[in-house]
Design a protein around this motif. Structure first.
Motif, PDB file in Angstrom:
ATOM      1  N   ASP A  51       9.022 -74.141  71.105  1.00 30.46           N
ATOM      2  CA  ASP A  51       9.080 -75.097  72.236  1.00 30.46           C
ATOM      3  C   ASP A  51       8.760 -74.233  73.450  1.00 30.46           C
ATOM      4  O   ASP A  51       8.132 -74.574  74.369  1.00 30.46           O
ATOM      5  N   GLY A  52       9.621 -73.028  73.464  1.00 29.05           N
ATOM      6  CA  GLY A  52       9.141 -72.104  74.545  1.00 29.05           C
ATOM      7  C   GLY A  52       8.045 -71.716  74.993  1.00 29.05           C
ATOM      8  O   GLY A  52       7.318 -71.565  76.072  1.00 29.05           O
ATOM      9  N   ARG A  53       7.095 -71.475  73.831  1.00 32.48           N
ATOM     10  CA  ARG A  53       5.814 -71.039  74.093  1.00 32.48           C
ATOM     11  C   ARG A  53       4.749 -72.026  73.692  1.00 32.48           C
ATOM     12  O   ARG A  53       3.494 -71.795  73.720  1.00 32.48           O
ATOM     13  N   GLY A  54       5.118 -73.317  73.478  1.00 30.98           N
ATOM     14  CA  GLY A  54       4.324 -74.521  73.167  1.00 30.98           C
ATOM     15  C   GLY A  54       3.382 -73.954  72.053  1.00 30.98           C
ATOM     16  O   GLY A  54       2.199 -74.460  72.008  1.00 30.98           O
ATOM     17  N   ARG A  55       4.093 -73.584  70.936  1.00 31.87           N
ATOM     18  CA  ARG A  55       3.210 -72.935  69.841  1.00 31.87           C
ATOM     19  C   ARG A  55       3.740 -73.803  68.444  1.00 31.87           C
ATOM     20  O   ARG A  55       3.899 -72.949  67.443  1.00 31.87           O
ATOM     21  N   VAL A  56       4.004 -74.868  68.495  1.00 31.14           N
ATOM     22  CA  VAL A  56       4.810 -75.460  67.251  1.00 31.14           C
ATOM     23  C   VAL A  56       3.567 -75.356  66.120  1.00 31.14           C
ATOM     24  O   VAL A  56       4.185 -74.972  64.971  1.00 31.14           O
ATOM     25  N   ARG A  57       2.455 -75.650  66.369  1.00 33.28           N
ATOM     26  CA  ARG A  57       1.616 -75.808  65.257  1.00 33.28           C
ATOM     27  C   ARG A  57       1.235 -74.676  64.538  1.00 33.28           C
ATOM     28  O   ARG A  57       1.160 -74.397  63.369  1.00 33.28           O
ATOM     29  N   PRO A  58       0.851 -73.375  65.394  1.00 30.89           N
ATOM     30  CA  PRO A  58       0.573 -72.189  64.896  1.00 30.89           C
ATOM     31  C   PRO A  58       1.811 -71.594  64.070  1.00 30.89           C
ATOM     32  O   PRO A  58       1.559 -71.048  63.016  1.00 30.89           O
ATOM     33  N   ILE A  59       2.974 -71.757  64.506  1.00 28.59           N
ATOM     34  CA  ILE A  59       4.027 -71.148  63.927  1.00 28.59           C
ATOM     35  C   ILE A  59       4.532 -71.962  62.449  1.00 28.59           C
ATOM     36  O   ILE A  59       4.815 -71.235  61.747  1.00 28.59           O
ATOM     37  N   LEU A  60       3.988 -73.326  62.634  1.00 28.90           N
ATOM     38  CA  LEU A  60       4.341 -74.019  61.364  1.00 28.90           C
ATOM     39  C   LEU A  60       3.372 -73.661  60.365  1.00 28.90           C
ATOM     40  O   LEU A  60       3.820 -73.166  59.190  1.00 28.90           O
ATOM     41  N   ALA A  61       2.331 -73.492  60.810  1.00 27.85           N
ATOM     42  CA  ALA A  61       1.112 -72.757  59.832  1.00 27.85           C
ATOM     43  C   ALA A  61       1.503 -71.565  59.305  1.00 27.85           C
ATOM     44  O   ALA A  61       1.407 -71.139  58.008  1.00 27.85           O
ATOM     45  N   GLY A  62       1.831 -70.627  60.255  1.00 26.44           N
ATOM     46  CA  GLY A  62       2.211 -69.323  59.664  1.00 26.44           C
ATOM     47  C   GLY A  62       3.464 -69.268  58.787  1.00 26.44           C
ATOM     48  O   GLY A  62       3.438 -68.539  57.829  1.00 26.44           O
ATOM     49  N   ALA A  63       4.697 -70.023  59.306  1.00 29.38           N
ATOM     50  CA  ALA A  63       5.719 -70.117  58.354  1.00 29.38           C
ATOM     51  C   ALA A  63       5.422 -70.739  57.021  1.00 29.38           C
ATOM     52  O   ALA A  63       6.006 -70.223  56.031  1.00 29.38           O
ATOM     53  N   ALA A  64       4.738 -71.672  56.886  1.00 25.60           N
ATOM     54  CA  ALA A  64       4.581 -72.229  55.556  1.00 25.60           C
ATOM     55  C   ALA A  64       3.750 -71.299  54.803  1.00 25.60           C
ATOM     56  O   ALA A  64       4.069 -71.429  53.548  1.00 25.60           O
ATOM     57  N   ALA A  65       2.636 -70.627  55.192  1.00 16.98           N
ATOM     58  CA  ALA A  65       1.723 -69.814  54.554  1.00 16.98           C
ATOM     59  C   ALA A  65       2.652 -68.684  53.948  1.00 16.98           C
ATOM     60  O   ALA A  65       2.821 -68.167  52.759  1.00 16.98           O
ATOM     61  N   LEU A  66       3.692 -68.123  54.836  1.00 21.01           N
ATOM     62  CA  LEU A  66       4.612 -66.807  54.436  1.00 21.01           C
ATOM     63  C   LEU A  66       5.573 -67.396  53.369  1.00 21.01           C
ATOM     64  O   LEU A  66       5.989 -66.682  52.734  1.00 21.01           O
ATOM     65  N   LEU A  98      -2.362 -74.265  55.616  1.00 22.74           N
ATOM     66  CA  LEU A  98      -3.688 -74.304  55.977  1.00 22.74           C
ATOM     67  C   LEU A  98      -3.605 -75.866  56.412  1.00 22.74           C
ATOM     68  O   LEU A  98      -4.392 -75.859  57.466  1.00 22.74           O
ATOM     69  N   ALA A  99      -3.236 -76.842  56.159  1.00 18.83           N
ATOM     70  CA  ALA A  99      -3.239 -78.257  56.601  1.00 18.83           C
ATOM     71  C   ALA A  99      -2.636 -78.332  57.899  1.00 18.83           C
ATOM     72  O   ALA A  99      -3.263 -78.941  58.883  1.00 18.83           O
ATOM     73  N   ALA A 100      -1.453 -77.534  58.076  1.00 20.28           N
ATOM     74  CA  ALA A 100      -0.893 -77.405  59.654  1.00 20.28           C
ATOM     75  C   ALA A 100      -2.080 -76.662  60.650  1.00 20.28           C
ATOM     76  O   ALA A 100      -2.148 -77.015  61.658  1.00 20.28           O
TER      77      ALA A 100
END
Length: 396
Positions: free
Chosen positions: A69-84, A178-180
């Motif tokens: 929320d603080g960085r406005g990066r919900v989608r990229p963080i979701l994508a990276g967390a899911a892949a990892l 990838l979908a995220a």
């Protein structure tokens, strides 16, 4: 103005995310304890590993939400967390021994903690801006994917061993990442002023949010005795494993029906607070009947109520959270609501369920009925105070 083709593209993107994510959970979660057993861990070691993983999720979820929320990066963080998370899941196959499996398991728990809340945050934001997209559609598809994946992976495990569940689950998490990543651009606003940068404290200071979490914790926590001991209770009363499986499937079918059809219809007619009260009342009825009867007709009837006690509750709580929490704190709020609030409630109620069942058997469900009933006045308090009449995020 969002066109019909835009709506379809956005819906398809979120459907792909939810199907891959919940299929990953369905492929891996039911079989992970068996995998740990096959790796030589004792029952006590498995319990410790799973308990510590729950603790990590409760801490990592809100922290990830605040960062996103603080960085406005919900989608990229979701994508990276899911892949990892997919890599961490598959890493289970490369290690053995309690210490090594604990390290991998805690990494997996940390990475999966924000996946469902972040997916919810993105889907809620998209559904508010799209004309033909209801959050319940994608969440219902996720529930269906969970059950389908569990069934199919069960066959794979029988043919190829328990490692198949770990490999397939990890692969599906990677697909979810990838979908995220390729989701059509949507907006989950970022923080714009110093006050909103204090995300966790702002959300926790929100009286309506605290009331939602408490009500949901009571209703969801009341499922613990059923989840832990229902099949044992049914078996003692002559209900076969096959019939027990059908009863569980019936509950999931009711859940999917409410997510896809009944839930949006109800919420179009009831305020979220009243819908939460309806779910709580259904829980009180469900567990009251469970305390008094283990006959098959009674069980068939009350399993249908799962659609209200779980799916309607979830839809109503998310709708209320979207109304009372500032939009730029959605991910923070949902990680506090899910991994922390409901996770803690589930742990506490599950611990209480053992002594309850040991001492009272089916009559222990009366305690769960009372817990659900206690949520009704909390929910009705939400219904009496419409947040649209005051500034969102400042309900003390």
């Amino acid at each position: 103005m969002i066109s019909a083709s835009d709506d379809r593209r956005i819906l398809a993107g979120h459907l792909a995310l939810f199907v891959a994510l919940y299929a990953g959970y369905g492929a891996l979660s039911p079989f992970l304890p068996l995998f740990l057993d096959r790796r030589g861990l004792s029952a006590q070691e498995i319990v410790w590993l799973l308990a510590m993983a729950t603790l990590v999720r409760m801490i990592a979820g809100p922290l990830a939400g605040r960062i996103a929320d603080g960085r406005g990066r919900v989608r990229p963080i979701l994508a990276g967390a899911a892949a990892l998370a997919g890599l961490a899941a598959i890493a289970h196959l490369a290690v053995s021994g309690f210490a090594a499996l604990l390290v991998v398991g805690l990494a997996y728990a940390m990475l999966t903690a924000p996946l469902a809340p972040f997916s919810d945050a993105l889907a809620l934001s998209a559904s508010e801006n799209g004309r033909r997209f209801a959050y319940g559609w994608v969440r219902g598809a996720g529930s269906a994917a969970f059950i389908l994946a569990t069934s199919l992976v069960g066959w794979l495990v029988a043919g190829f061993g328990i490692g198949a569940a770990i490999f397939v689950g990890g692969g599906l998490f990677a697909v979810a990442g990838l979908a995220a990543w390729v989701l059509p651009n949507g907006t989950v606003p970022s923080a714009e002023n110093p006050t909103q940068r204090r995300g966790v404290s702002v959300v926790l200071a929100n009286r309506r949010f605290r009331r939602v979490v408490l009500a949901a914790s009571l209703v969801m926590g009341a499922h613990a005795l059923h989840d832990a001991f229902a099949v044992i209770l049914w078996s003692r009363n002559g209900i076969s494993a096959g019939i027990a499986g059908l009863l569980w499937s019936e509950a999931v079918a009711a859940e999917i029906l409410v997510f896809l059809v009944a839930g949006p219809w109800i919420l179009a007619r009831l305020e979220p607070g009243r819908a939460i009260a309806l779910a709580a009342g259904a829980g009180a009825l469900r567990w009251g009947i469970a305390a008094e009867s283990v006959t098959l007709p009674a069980l068939v009837a009350i399993q249908c109520l799962h659609g209200l006690t779980f799916a309607l509750l979830h839809l109503a709580c998310l709708k209320e959270i979207a109304r009372c929490v500032p939009p730029d704190l959605t991910a923070t709020a949902l990680t506090l609501y899910g991994p922390l609030g409901l996770g803690l409630s589930s742990a506490v109620f599950t611990l209480a369920s053992g002594p309850l069942f040991a001492s009272f058997g089916a009559s222990g469900f009366w305690v769960m009925s009372a817990a659900s009933l206690a949520a009704v006045p909390l929910a009705m308090g939400l219904a009496r105070n419409d947040p649209s009449h005051s500034d969102a995020g400042v309900h003390r």
